[in-house]
Design a protein around this motif. Structure first.
Motif, PDB file in Angstrom:
ATOM      1  N   UNK A 144       0.816  -1.218   0.000  1.00  0.00           N
ATOM      2  CA  UNK A 144       0.000   0.000   0.000  1.00  0.00           C
ATOM      3  C   UNK A 144       0.845   1.260   0.000  1.00  0.00           C
ATOM      4  N   UNK A 145       0.241   2.321  -0.469  1.00  0.00           N
ATOM      5  CA  UNK A 145       0.880   3.632  -0.510  1.00  0.00           C
ATOM      6  C   UNK A 145       0.130   4.597   0.403  1.00  0.00           C
ATOM      7  N   UNK A 146       0.880   5.403   1.130  1.00  0.00           N
ATOM      8  CA  UNK A 146       0.296   6.531   1.852  1.00  0.00           C
ATOM      9  C   UNK A 146       0.507   7.770   0.993  1.00  0.00           C
ATOM     10  N   UNK A 147      -0.568   8.292   0.419  1.00  0.00           N
ATOM     11  CA  UNK A 147      -0.502   9.543  -0.335  1.00  0.00           C
ATOM     12  C   UNK A 147      -0.662  10.697   0.643  1.00  0.00           C
ATOM     13  N   UNK A 148       0.080  11.760   0.412  1.00  0.00           N
ATOM     14  CA  UNK A 148       0.015  12.930   1.286  1.00  0.00           C
ATOM     15  C   UNK A 148      -0.519  14.123   0.515  1.00  0.00           C
ATOM     16  N   UNK A 149      -1.658  14.646   0.961  1.00  0.00           N
ATOM     17  CA  UNK A 149      -2.251  15.852   0.380  1.00  0.00           C
ATOM     18  C   UNK A 149      -2.190  16.948   1.431  1.00  0.00           C
ATOM     19  N   UNK A 150      -1.469  18.021   1.119  1.00  0.00           N
ATOM     20  CA  UNK A 150      -1.341  19.080   2.115  1.00  0.00           C
ATOM     21  C   UNK A 150      -0.616  20.296   1.577  1.00  0.00           C
ATOM     22  N   UNK A 151      -0.083  21.090   2.497  1.00  0.00           N
ATOM     23  CA  UNK A 151       0.586  22.344   2.141  1.00  0.00           C
ATOM     24  C   UNK A 151       2.091  22.239   2.396  1.00  0.00           C
ATOM     25  N   UNK A 152       2.761  23.372   2.522  1.00  0.00           N
ATOM     26  CA  UNK A 152       4.220  23.380   2.665  1.00  0.00           C
ATOM     27  C   UNK A 152       4.714  22.727   3.948  1.00  0.00           C
ATOM     28  N   UNK A 153       3.881  22.629   4.973  1.00  0.00           N
ATOM     29  CA  UNK A 153       4.333  22.016   6.217  1.00  0.00           C
ATOM     30  C   UNK A 153       4.537  20.510   6.069  1.00  0.00           C
ATOM     31  N   UNK A 154       3.978  19.923   4.997  1.00  0.00           N
ATOM     32  CA  UNK A 154       4.144  18.484   4.781  1.00  0.00           C
ATOM     33  C   UNK A 154       4.761  18.140   3.428  1.00  0.00           C
ATOM     34  N   UNK A 155       5.154  19.149   2.646  1.00  0.00           N
ATOM     35  CA  UNK A 155       5.684  18.856   1.319  1.00  0.00           C
ATOM     36  C   UNK A 155       7.114  18.325   1.388  1.00  0.00           C
ATOM     37  N   UNK A 156       7.588  17.774   0.254  1.00  0.00           N
ATOM     38  CA  UNK A 156       8.960  17.296   0.160  1.00  0.00           C
ATOM     39  C   UNK A 156       9.836  18.465  -0.258  1.00  0.00           C
ATOM     40  N   UNK A 157      10.774  18.832   0.581  1.00  0.00           N
ATOM     41  CA  UNK A 157      11.617  20.004   0.324  1.00  0.00           C
ATOM     42  C   UNK A 157      13.086  19.612   0.342  1.00  0.00           C
ATOM     43  N   UNK A 158      13.835  20.100  -0.618  1.00  0.00           N
ATOM     44  CA  UNK A 158      15.265  19.821  -0.691  1.00  0.00           C
ATOM     45  C   UNK A 158      16.071  21.095  -0.436  1.00  0.00           C
ATOM     46  N   UNK A 159      17.321  20.910  -0.033  1.00  0.00           N
ATOM     47  CA  UNK A 159      18.209  22.036   0.226  1.00  0.00           C
ATOM     48  C   UNK A 159      18.373  22.899  -1.023  1.00  0.00           C
ATOM     49  N   UNK A 160      18.454  22.232  -2.187  1.00  0.00           N
ATOM     50  CA  UNK A 160      18.693  22.940  -3.436  1.00  0.00           C
ATOM     51  C   UNK A 160      17.529  23.844  -3.833  1.00  0.00           C
ATOM     52  N   UNK A 161      16.316  23.400  -3.545  1.00  0.00           N
ATOM     53  CA  UNK A 161      15.140  24.137  -3.989  1.00  0.00           C
ATOM     54  C   UNK A 161      14.499  25.003  -2.911  1.00  0.00           C
ATOM     55  N   UNK A 162      14.688  24.619  -1.646  1.00  0.00           N
ATOM     56  CA  UNK A 162      13.964  25.310  -0.569  1.00  0.00           C
ATOM     57  C   UNK A 162      14.849  25.812   0.563  1.00  0.00           C
ATOM     58  N   UNK A 163      16.129  25.469   0.526  1.00  0.00           N
ATOM     59  CA  UNK A 163      16.972  25.848   1.648  1.00  0.00           C
ATOM     60  C   UNK A 163      16.754  24.930   2.842  1.00  0.00           C
ATOM     61  N   UNK A 164      16.672  25.496   4.034  1.00  0.00           N
ATOM     62  CA  UNK A 164      16.631  24.683   5.253  1.00  0.00           C
ATOM     63  C   UNK A 164      15.226  24.225   5.652  1.00  0.00           C
ATOM     64  N   UNK A 165      14.209  24.670   4.959  1.00  0.00           N
ATOM     65  CA  UNK A 165      12.852  24.260   5.293  1.00  0.00           C
ATOM     66  C   UNK A 165      12.660  22.769   4.976  1.00  0.00           C
ATOM     67  N   UNK A 166      11.905  22.066   5.827  1.00  0.00           N
ATOM     68  CA  UNK A 166      11.594  20.660   5.598  1.00  0.00           C
ATOM     69  C   UNK A 166      10.131  20.405   5.959  1.00  0.00           C
ATOM     70  N   UNK A 167       9.514  19.514   5.202  1.00  0.00           N
ATOM     71  CA  UNK A 167       8.152  19.096   5.519  1.00  0.00           C
ATOM     72  C   UNK A 167       8.187  17.830   6.356  1.00  0.00           C
ATOM     73  N   UNK A 168       7.231  17.677   7.246  1.00  0.00           N
ATOM     74  CA  UNK A 168       7.265  16.517   8.136  1.00  0.00           C
ATOM     75  C   UNK A 168       7.031  15.201   7.391  1.00  0.00           C
ATOM     76  N   UNK A 169       6.266  15.219   6.291  1.00  0.00           N
ATOM     77  CA  UNK A 169       5.947  13.967   5.604  1.00  0.00           C
ATOM     78  C   UNK A 169       7.185  13.304   5.015  1.00  0.00           C
ATOM     79  N   UNK A 170       8.186  14.086   4.635  1.00  0.00           N
ATOM     80  CA  UNK A 170       9.395  13.489   4.093  1.00  0.00           C
ATOM     81  C   UNK A 170      10.214  12.793   5.173  1.00  0.00           C
ATOM     82  N   UNK A 171       9.922  13.093   6.432  1.00  0.00           N
ATOM     83  CA  UNK A 171      10.596  12.449   7.556  1.00  0.00           C
ATOM     84  C   UNK A 171       9.817  11.234   8.082  1.00  0.00           C
TER      85      UNK A 171
END
Length: 259
Positions: free
Chosen positions: A25-52
Protein backbone atom coordinates in the motif's frame (compact mmCIF):
# COMPACT_ATOMS: atom_id res chain seq x y z
CA UNK A 1 13.14 -34.01 -12.54
CA UNK A 2 14.64 -32.40 -9.44
CA UNK A 3 15.89 -29.54 -11.59
CA UNK A 4 12.38 -28.97 -12.91
CA UNK A 5 10.97 -28.94 -9.38
CA UNK A 6 13.61 -26.43 -8.26
CA UNK A 7 12.83 -24.21 -11.23
CA UNK A 8 9.14 -24.41 -10.39
CA UNK A 9 9.79 -23.45 -6.78
CA UNK A 10 11.98 -20.53 -7.85
CA UNK A 11 9.24 -19.33 -10.18
CA UNK A 12 6.68 -19.49 -7.36
CA UNK A 13 8.97 -17.47 -5.08
CA UNK A 14 9.50 -14.90 -7.81
CA UNK A 15 5.77 -14.61 -8.43
CA UNK A 16 5.15 -14.23 -4.70
CA UNK A 17 7.76 -11.47 -4.49
CA UNK A 18 6.17 -9.63 -7.41
CA UNK A 19 2.74 -10.05 -5.82
CA UNK A 20 4.00 -8.58 -2.53
CA UNK A 21 5.51 -5.64 -4.38
CA UNK A 22 2.33 -4.89 -6.29
CA UNK A 23 0.13 -5.11 -3.21
CA UNK A 24 2.30 -2.84 -1.06
CA UNK A 25 0.00 0.00 0.00
CA UNK A 26 0.88 3.63 -0.51
CA UNK A 27 0.30 6.53 1.85
CA UNK A 28 -0.50 9.54 -0.33
CA UNK A 29 0.01 12.93 1.29
CA UNK A 30 -2.25 15.85 0.38
CA UNK A 31 -1.34 19.08 2.11
CA UNK A 32 0.59 22.34 2.14
CA UNK A 33 4.22 23.38 2.66
CA UNK A 34 4.33 22.02 6.22
CA UNK A 35 4.14 18.48 4.78
CA UNK A 36 5.68 18.86 1.32
CA UNK A 37 8.96 17.30 0.16
CA UNK A 38 11.62 20.00 0.32
CA UNK A 39 15.27 19.82 -0.69
CA UNK A 40 18.21 22.04 0.23
CA UNK A 41 18.69 22.94 -3.44
CA UNK A 42 15.14 24.14 -3.99
CA UNK A 43 13.96 25.31 -0.57
CA UNK A 44 16.97 25.85 1.65
CA UNK A 45 16.63 24.68 5.25
CA UNK A 46 12.85 24.26 5.29
CA UNK A 47 11.59 20.66 5.60
CA UNK A 48 8.15 19.10 5.52
CA UNK A 49 7.26 16.52 8.14
CA UNK A 50 5.95 13.97 5.60
CA UNK A 51 9.39 13.49 4.09
CA UNK A 52 10.60 12.45 7.56
CA UNK A 53 7.74 10.01 8.24
CA UNK A 54 9.49 7.04 6.56
CA UNK A 55 12.13 7.25 9.31
CA UNK A 56 9.52 5.73 11.63
CA UNK A 57 7.91 3.27 9.23
CA UNK A 58 8.69 -0.21 7.98
CA UNK A 59 9.30 0.80 4.39
CA UNK A 60 9.06 -2.80 3.21
CA UNK A 61 5.38 -2.72 4.20
CA UNK A 62 4.29 0.72 3.02
CA UNK A 63 5.57 3.55 0.83
CA UNK A 64 5.02 7.30 0.82
CA UNK A 65 3.90 9.43 -2.13
CA UNK A 66 3.99 13.10 -1.15
CA UNK A 67 1.78 15.36 -3.27
CA UNK A 68 1.68 18.31 -0.85
CA UNK A 69 2.44 21.72 -2.34
CA UNK A 70 3.43 24.98 -0.71
CA UNK A 71 0.74 27.65 -0.47
CA UNK A 72 -2.13 25.28 -1.11
CA UNK A 73 -5.47 25.15 0.67
CA UNK A 74 -8.28 22.68 0.07
CA UNK A 75 -9.56 25.22 -2.45
CA UNK A 76 -6.35 25.72 -4.46
CA UNK A 77 -5.23 22.09 -4.18
CA UNK A 78 -8.42 21.15 -6.03
CA UNK A 79 -8.46 24.16 -8.37
CA UNK A 80 -4.85 23.56 -9.46
CA UNK A 81 -5.65 19.98 -10.45
CA UNK A 82 -3.30 18.43 -7.87
CA UNK A 83 -6.13 16.54 -6.19
CA UNK A 84 -7.41 15.04 -9.45
CA UNK A 85 -3.93 13.74 -10.30
CA UNK A 86 -3.55 12.27 -6.81
CA UNK A 87 -6.91 10.52 -6.75
CA UNK A 88 -6.30 9.10 -10.22
CA UNK A 89 -3.24 7.27 -8.86
CA UNK A 90 -4.89 5.93 -5.71
CA UNK A 91 -5.62 2.20 -5.70
CA UNK A 92 -7.64 -0.09 -3.46
CA UNK A 93 -5.93 -0.58 -0.11
CA UNK A 94 -4.05 2.72 -0.17
CA UNK A 95 -4.27 5.54 2.38
CA UNK A 96 -4.65 9.26 1.72
CA UNK A 97 -3.49 11.60 4.48
CA UNK A 98 -5.29 14.96 4.19
CA UNK A 99 -3.95 17.99 6.06
CA UNK A 100 -5.07 21.52 5.25
CA UNK A 101 -5.93 24.65 7.20
CA UNK A 102 -3.02 27.09 7.17
CA UNK A 103 -3.83 28.46 3.72
CA UNK A 104 -7.58 28.00 4.00
CA UNK A 105 -7.32 30.61 6.76
CA UNK A 106 -5.43 32.99 4.45
CA UNK A 107 -6.96 36.24 3.28
CA UNK A 108 -5.62 35.71 -0.23
CA UNK A 109 -8.66 35.03 -2.44
CA UNK A 110 -7.03 32.25 -4.46
CA UNK A 111 -6.33 30.37 -1.23
CA UNK A 112 -9.04 31.29 1.24
CA UNK A 113 -11.80 28.78 1.87
CA UNK A 114 -14.71 29.73 4.09
CA UNK A 115 -15.58 27.32 6.88
CA UNK A 116 -18.43 25.98 4.75
CA UNK A 117 -16.22 25.52 1.68
CA UNK A 118 -13.44 23.95 3.76
CA UNK A 119 -15.91 21.38 5.05
CA UNK A 120 -17.34 20.80 1.57
CA UNK A 121 -13.88 20.31 0.08
CA UNK A 122 -12.89 17.83 2.77
CA UNK A 123 -16.11 15.88 2.25
CA UNK A 124 -15.36 15.67 -1.47
CA UNK A 125 -11.87 14.36 -0.77
CA UNK A 126 -13.10 11.80 1.75
CA UNK A 127 -15.80 10.47 -0.56
CA UNK A 128 -13.51 10.25 -3.58
CA UNK A 129 -10.86 8.35 -1.59
CA UNK A 130 -13.45 5.88 -0.33
CA UNK A 131 -14.84 5.45 -3.83
CA UNK A 132 -11.41 4.14 -4.86
CA UNK A 133 -11.46 1.52 -2.10
CA UNK A 134 -8.82 3.45 -0.16
CA UNK A 135 -8.81 4.91 3.35
CA UNK A 136 -8.83 8.66 4.09
CA UNK A 137 -7.05 9.91 7.20
CA UNK A 138 -7.58 13.49 8.37
CA UNK A 139 -4.76 15.39 10.08
CA UNK A 140 -5.29 18.73 11.77
CA UNK A 141 -2.68 21.39 11.00
CA UNK A 142 0.58 21.85 12.88
CA UNK A 143 0.30 24.62 15.47
CA UNK A 144 1.74 28.02 14.59
CA UNK A 145 4.26 29.13 17.18
CA UNK A 146 2.91 32.55 18.18
CA UNK A 147 3.95 33.69 21.66
CA UNK A 148 3.00 36.96 23.30
CA UNK A 149 4.55 37.62 26.70
CA UNK A 150 5.68 33.99 26.85
CA UNK A 151 2.13 32.72 26.32
CA UNK A 152 1.17 30.76 23.20
CA UNK A 153 -1.58 32.63 21.36
CA UNK A 154 -3.10 29.89 19.26
CA UNK A 155 -5.50 31.84 17.08
CA UNK A 156 -4.05 31.95 13.56
CA UNK A 157 -5.65 28.66 12.46
CA UNK A 158 -9.03 29.90 13.67
CA UNK A 159 -11.78 27.27 13.56
CA UNK A 160 -10.31 24.99 10.90
CA UNK A 161 -8.89 22.31 13.24
CA UNK A 162 -12.22 22.15 15.10
CA UNK A 163 -14.13 21.72 11.83
CA UNK A 164 -11.87 18.84 10.83
CA UNK A 165 -12.25 17.11 14.19
CA UNK A 166 -16.03 17.39 14.01
CA UNK A 167 -16.16 16.14 10.43
CA UNK A 168 -13.99 13.14 11.29
CA UNK A 169 -16.56 12.09 13.90
CA UNK A 170 -19.52 12.70 11.62
CA UNK A 171 -18.10 10.71 8.71
CA UNK A 172 -16.29 8.10 10.80
CA UNK A 173 -12.89 9.05 9.38
CA UNK A 174 -9.64 8.29 11.17
CA UNK A 175 -8.08 11.43 12.67
CA UNK A 176 -4.55 12.26 13.78
CA UNK A 177 -4.74 15.45 15.81
CA UNK A 178 -1.41 17.07 14.85
CA UNK A 179 -2.65 20.42 16.05
CA UNK A 180 -3.26 19.19 19.58
CA UNK A 181 -0.05 17.17 19.72
CA UNK A 182 2.16 20.01 18.46
CA UNK A 183 0.34 22.58 20.58
CA UNK A 184 0.86 20.52 23.73
CA UNK A 185 4.53 20.10 22.84
CA UNK A 186 5.16 23.80 22.19
CA UNK A 187 3.28 24.89 25.32
CA UNK A 188 5.19 22.38 27.43
CA UNK A 189 8.71 23.38 26.34
CA UNK A 190 7.93 27.09 26.02
CA UNK A 191 8.84 30.01 23.81
CA UNK A 192 12.63 29.89 23.51
CA UNK A 193 13.00 26.11 23.61
CA UNK A 194 10.49 25.65 20.79
CA UNK A 195 12.25 27.99 18.35
CA UNK A 196 14.84 25.42 17.13
CA UNK A 197 11.97 23.19 16.01
CA UNK A 198 10.75 25.90 13.64
CA UNK A 199 12.58 27.89 10.96
CA UNK A 200 14.59 30.32 13.06
CA UNK A 201 17.84 31.27 11.33
CA UNK A 202 20.34 34.13 11.70
CA UNK A 203 21.54 36.08 8.67
CA UNK A 204 23.97 34.42 6.28
CA UNK A 205 23.00 30.79 6.93
CA UNK A 206 20.28 30.02 4.39
CA UNK A 207 20.84 31.40 0.85
CA UNK A 208 17.08 31.47 0.39
CA UNK A 209 16.75 33.72 3.43
CA UNK A 210 20.05 35.67 3.47
CA UNK A 211 18.79 38.19 6.02
CA UNK A 212 17.72 35.40 8.35
CA UNK A 213 14.18 34.43 9.29
CA UNK A 214 11.91 33.95 12.30
CA UNK A 215 9.24 31.63 10.89
CA UNK A 216 6.62 30.37 13.34
CA UNK A 217 4.86 28.13 10.81
CA UNK A 218 7.47 26.08 8.94
CA UNK A 219 10.06 23.68 10.27
CA UNK A 220 13.61 22.62 9.60
CA UNK A 221 14.86 19.04 9.97
CA UNK A 222 14.69 18.96 13.77
CA UNK A 223 11.07 20.08 13.88
CA UNK A 224 9.99 18.02 10.87
CA UNK A 225 11.34 14.87 12.51
CA UNK A 226 9.47 15.64 15.72
CA UNK A 227 6.16 16.28 13.94
CA UNK A 228 6.63 13.10 11.87
CA UNK A 229 7.10 11.20 15.12
CA UNK A 230 3.85 12.70 16.44
CA UNK A 231 2.09 11.52 13.28
CA UNK A 232 3.59 8.03 13.65
CA UNK A 233 2.46 8.05 17.28
CA UNK A 234 -1.02 8.96 16.05
CA UNK A 235 -0.90 6.03 13.64
CA UNK A 236 -0.11 3.73 16.56
CA UNK A 237 -2.98 5.19 18.58
CA UNK A 238 -5.45 4.44 15.77
CA UNK A 239 -4.86 0.74 16.50
CA UNK A 240 -5.57 -0.43 12.96
CA UNK A 241 -3.57 -1.72 9.99
CA UNK A 242 -1.79 1.65 9.82
CA UNK A 243 -0.31 0.89 13.23
CA UNK A 244 1.45 -2.19 11.85
CA UNK A 245 3.53 0.01 9.54
CA UNK A 246 5.08 1.95 12.44
CA UNK A 247 8.35 1.05 14.18
CA UNK A 248 7.39 1.99 17.72
CA UNK A 249 10.92 1.96 19.13
CA UNK A 250 12.04 4.63 16.65
CA UNK A 251 9.02 6.79 17.45
CA UNK A 252 9.61 6.59 21.18
CA UNK A 253 13.29 7.28 20.66
CA UNK A 254 12.49 10.58 18.94
CA UNK A 255 9.73 11.61 21.34
CA UNK A 256 11.92 10.90 24.38
CA UNK A 257 14.89 12.81 22.94
CA UNK A 258 15.19 16.05 24.91
CA UNK A 259 18.00 17.55 22.82
Amino acid sequence: MKAIIRLGMMACVALLAVSCMTTQPTIFMAGDSTSEYATQEKKGYIRGWAQMLPLYLDNDKVKMDIRSRGGRSTKSFIADGIWDKLINDVKKGDYVFIQFGHNDASKRPERHASYADYRKNLIRMINEVRAKGATPVLLTSVVQRTFINKVLIDDRLKGYPAIMRKLAKEMDVMLIDCHQKTRDFVVTIGDEASKPYYRYLPPGVDPFKPKGIADDTHMMEKGAKRVAAFVAEGMLELDCKLSSFVIEEKVMGELNDER
